[in-house]
Design a protein around this motif. Sequence first.
Motif, PDB file in Angstrom:
ATOM      1  N   ALA A 116     -14.376  -2.289   0.682  1.00  0.00           N
ATOM      2  CA  ALA A 116     -13.592  -3.191  -0.149  1.00  0.00           C
ATOM      3  C   ALA A 116     -14.214  -3.417  -1.521  1.00  0.00           C
ATOM      4  N   SER A 137       0.817  -1.211   0.000  1.00  0.00           N
ATOM      5  CA  SER A 137       0.000   0.000   0.000  1.00  0.00           C
ATOM      6  C   SER A 137       0.850   1.260   0.000  1.00  0.00           C
ATOM      7  N   TYR A 156      -9.960   2.443  -7.550  1.00  0.00           N
ATOM      8  CA  TYR A 156     -10.010   2.571  -6.088  1.00  0.00           C
ATOM      9  C   TYR A 156      -9.420   3.894  -5.621  1.00  0.00           C
ATOM     10  N   ASN A 206      -7.894  -5.731   0.978  1.00  0.00           N
ATOM     11  CA  ASN A 206      -7.455  -4.500   0.313  1.00  0.00           C
ATOM     12  C   ASN A 206      -6.061  -4.662  -0.288  1.00  0.00           C
ATOM     13  N   ASN A 207      -5.040  -4.838   0.549  1.00  0.00           N
ATOM     14  CA  ASN A 207      -3.661  -4.936   0.052  1.00  0.00           C
ATOM     15  C   ASN A 207      -3.443  -6.161  -0.819  1.00  0.00           C
ATOM     16  N   TYR A 236      -4.543   4.281   0.646  1.00  0.00           N
ATOM     17  CA  TYR A 236      -5.827   4.044   1.301  1.00  0.00           C
ATOM     18  C   TYR A 236      -5.865   2.721   2.054  1.00  0.00           C
ATOM     19  N   ALA A 237      -5.263   1.671   1.496  1.00  0.00           N
ATOM     20  CA  ALA A 237      -5.324   0.351   2.131  1.00  0.00           C
ATOM     21  C   ALA A 237      -4.558   0.349   3.445  1.00  0.00           C
ATOM     22  N   TYR A 277     -11.522   6.715  -3.413  1.00  0.00           N
ATOM     23  CA  TYR A 277     -11.124   7.270  -2.117  1.00  0.00           C
ATOM     24  C   TYR A 277     -10.865   8.764  -2.195  1.00  0.00           C
TER      25      TYR A 277
END
Length: 232
Positions: free
Chosen positions: A227, A19, A35, A85-86, A61-62, A39
Motif C-alpha cells: 500500500a 479498481s 502505483y 488501496n481502492n 492491481y487493487a 505494479y
Amino acid sequence: LSLPNFKGGHVKLSLQSLSINAANDFEGDPMYSFYKHAYLHIGINEGENPGEFDGNPIEQYADTLAKDLMEIDKENIAQEAILVNNVWMTVVFLLNEAARSCKYPAHEGPLFNLDLAAGFYIGIGQDEGDNESGDMLYNLAEHISKDFNQDNGVSVVNEKIIELMNDIKDDIIEMNLCSLDNEDSYNNFRWKVNSIISYMNVPLVQNLIRHLLDGSDRNFMEMYALAILPQI
C-alpha cells in the motif's frame, strides 16, 4: 452517484469499479500512474506477462489484491485492502481533481470534488474522534493512532486532514480565489492537497510498522507494504 474524471466523463460508483475501471477513470492522475508503474515492475520481477500483476492488468492491481486476500479467509484483511488501496486512491484522485479544477475551472468545481474526497475519507456514521463508529480511512487513522500515542480525543492525522480540508474550503474556494490567472491560490491549494496526502500515508506506515514489530501476520504486513512502497 458518479464521480468526475480527468477526461470530462464520470466514474461509476462501486467499490469494485474503483479498481476495475481505474485505467479509464483515473487516467492522468499522477498518484495512480505511480502505483500502476510500480505494479508493472512487480509483475515483471515475478515473471508475469508485461502489463500484468498476478495474471490481471496492472490497472486493476487493487481489485487483484482484494480478491487474492479474500481467498485467505482471514478476518478483515480483504476489507482493509479495499480501504487502503481502492478508497485511498479515490480520495487522492478527488483531491488532485479539486486542485486541478481550481486552476482550470470545470463544471464540477473544486468544492464538489473536495466534498466528495471528505465523504470518502470520513464515511457514513463516523463520530468525531471515535474508533468504534465508522469504517473508512478516518476510522483506520483513529484505530492505529492509539498505538503511537497520537490520540488526543481525535487522532493527530485526522485533526490535520480535516483542518487542511476546511482551510481549502474557507480560505481559497469560498473566497473565490480559484481561477486560471491566480497562480498563487492554485499553488496554495496544491500545497495543502499534497499535505493531506502526506498525512493519509501516516496510518499506512504506522500499520506497516505495527505488523513488522508484531511479526505474527505476514499477510497484513505484505498488504500494508504494497500500500505504501510504490511511493518510495
